[in-house]
Design a protein around this motif. Structure first.
Motif, mmCIF file in Angstrom:
data_model
loop_
_atom_site.group_PDB
_atom_site.id
_atom_site.type_symbol
_atom_site.label_atom_id
_atom_site.label_comp_id
_atom_site.label_asym_id
_atom_site.label_seq_id
_atom_site.Cartn_x
_atom_site.Cartn_y
_atom_site.Cartn_z
ATOM 1 N N MET A 139 0.845 -1.184 0.000
ATOM 2 C CA MET A 139 0.000 0.000 0.000
ATOM 3 C C MET A 139 0.888 1.244 0.000
ATOM 4 O O MET A 139 1.672 1.465 0.933
ATOM 5 N N PHE A 140 0.763 2.041 -1.055
ATOM 6 C CA PHE A 140 1.596 3.223 -1.227
ATOM 7 C C PHE A 140 0.872 4.431 -0.633
ATOM 8 O O PHE A 140 -0.157 4.871 -1.154
ATOM 9 N N VAL A 141 1.427 4.946 0.455
ATOM 10 C CA VAL A 141 0.776 6.015 1.221
ATOM 11 C C VAL A 141 1.769 7.154 1.447
ATOM 12 O O VAL A 141 2.971 7.020 1.203
ATOM 13 N N GLY A 142 1.249 8.267 1.959
ATOM 14 C CA GLY A 142 2.115 9.388 2.315
ATOM 15 C C GLY A 142 2.921 9.878 1.129
ATOM 16 O O GLY A 142 2.384 10.134 0.044
ATOM 17 N N GLU A 143 4.232 10.021 1.298
ATOM 18 C CA GLU A 143 5.099 10.497 0.225
ATOM 19 C C GLU A 143 5.130 9.536 -0.964
ATOM 20 O O GLU A 143 5.478 9.934 -2.077
ATOM 21 N N GLN A 144 4.786 8.275 -0.724
ATOM 22 C CA GLN A 144 4.801 7.279 -1.799
ATOM 23 C C GLN A 144 3.455 7.167 -2.515
ATOM 24 O O GLN A 144 3.350 6.422 -3.493
ATOM 25 N N HIS A 145 2.456 7.900 -2.036
ATOM 26 C CA HIS A 145 1.146 7.832 -2.679
ATOM 27 C C HIS A 145 1.250 8.244 -4.141
ATOM 28 O O HIS A 145 1.946 9.199 -4.508
ATOM 29 N N GLY A 146 0.542 7.510 -4.996
ATOM 30 C CA GLY A 146 0.550 7.795 -6.422
ATOM 31 C C GLY A 146 1.686 7.139 -7.174
ATOM 32 O O GLY A 146 1.806 7.308 -8.393
ATOM 33 N N LYS A 147 2.522 6.371 -6.464
ATOM 34 C CA LYS A 147 3.684 5.748 -7.094
ATOM 35 C C LYS A 147 3.542 4.241 -7.274
ATOM 36 O O LYS A 147 4.493 3.577 -7.671
ATOM 37 N N ALA A 148 2.357 3.693 -7.002
ATOM 38 C CA ALA A 148 2.184 2.242 -7.091
ATOM 39 C C ALA A 148 2.470 1.731 -8.503
ATOM 40 O O ALA A 148 3.195 0.741 -8.679
#
Length: 293
Positions: A139-148
């Motif tokens: 699960m890509f969250v926080g700073e990694q959100h949108g990078k899945a």
């Protein structure tokens, strides 16, 4: 041999957790239990690591201390064949645990629930069979959100026999930003993984408490994966790295297991001492330590 193995970092509960999981998942068995020697870092004679299978899939666990904590950023998605199976697993895994999503029907599933068990490991239980019973779920969250999607493309470009199997993106008007990943499945070396983006107010992200242990047959493979996966990330040791998305990997030659578990404790002790001095693992230097050179 399974190429990529989920590796769970416990404080001092690896053996207890393994025995618990073995009682509730079918086709499960205990593999090897390794204990700390003179080189530590744990007290001599205590359990260092364990290997085990759940539903025929391999897992490793380590008693590494309280440094890292499990988070739902990496969970395990379990495909359940029957109502009885999903109800039993839910009852056992939720005991003394924390429910993250109630067991219920959802637009994406007839019956689904998400729970963090008593050891802190997160499980998603879904009614619906599949060839691979247990899938690592990122699960890509926080700073990694949108990078899945970017991460899936990155991983599938590195490992052989890899591809994105399916991907569903959020549409205009849905709860998450348009075009981010609603749910996706991808293969790494033929093993199934899942991923989503989540823009919620999450207070967690990836941690080394769950890493992925990669079995490498040659030094060339170790070198290649070490450099490619660490690009834009961080190199640690021994054999550990964190990629540019914050996910942790262990790049390990297969011969290390044989050297560390030799019947001669002095040889295995020398190998362990040499290993703890390394960043990237070096097969020849490990063999030299084994031989006492």
């Amino acid at each position: 041999m399974q190429k990529i193995i989920p590796f769970l970092w416990f404080d001092n509960q690896a053996e207890e957790a393994m025995n618990f999981y073995k009682t509730i998942f079918k086709n499960s068995k205990i593999g090897r239990i390794t204990r700390y020697g003179e080189a530590g870092p744990g007290p001599k004679g205590t359990v260092m690591s364990v290997t085990f299978q759940l539903e025929g899939q391999e897992f490793y666990a380590l008693n590494g201390g309280p440094e890292f904590t499990f988070t739902p950023a990496v969970s395990f998605f379990v495909n359940c064949d029957t109502q009885e199976e999903i109800d039993m697993l839910w009852e056992m895994l939720s005991e003394n645990g924390t429910i993250l999503m109630e067991m219920n029907s959802y637009p994406f599933s007839e019956k689904f629930g998400w729970v963090m068990d008593q050891f802190g490991v997160s499980w998603q239980l879904n009614l619906g069979g599949a060839v691979q019973k247990i899938n690592p779920f990122l699960m890509f969250v926080g700073e990694q959100h949108g990078k899945a999607e970017e991460a899936m493309n990155f991983y599938t470009s590195i490992f052989e026999n890899s591809s994105i199997v399916s991907i569903e993106r959020y549409k205009t008007g849905e709860d998450e930003p348009e075009r981010t990943v609603k749910r996706a499945t991808f293969l790494l070396n033929g093993q199934e993984f899942m991923a989503i983006d989540s823009n919620g107010p999450h207070s967690f992200t990836f941690t080394p408490a769950i890493s992925f242990f990669v079995n490498c047959e040659t030094q060339e493979e170790v070198d290649e994966l070490w450099e490619k996966l660490s690009q834009g990330g961080e190199k640690h040791g021994p054999g550990w790295l964190k990629d540019k998305y914050g996910l942790s990997w262990q790049i390990v030659p297969t011969v290390l297991d044989e050297l560390l578990n030799d019947h001669d404790p002095e040889k295995s002790q020398r190998v362990m001492e040499a290993m703890f001095q390394m960043e990237k693992l070096d097969i020849e230097k490990l063999k030299e330590a084994y031989k006492g050179k």
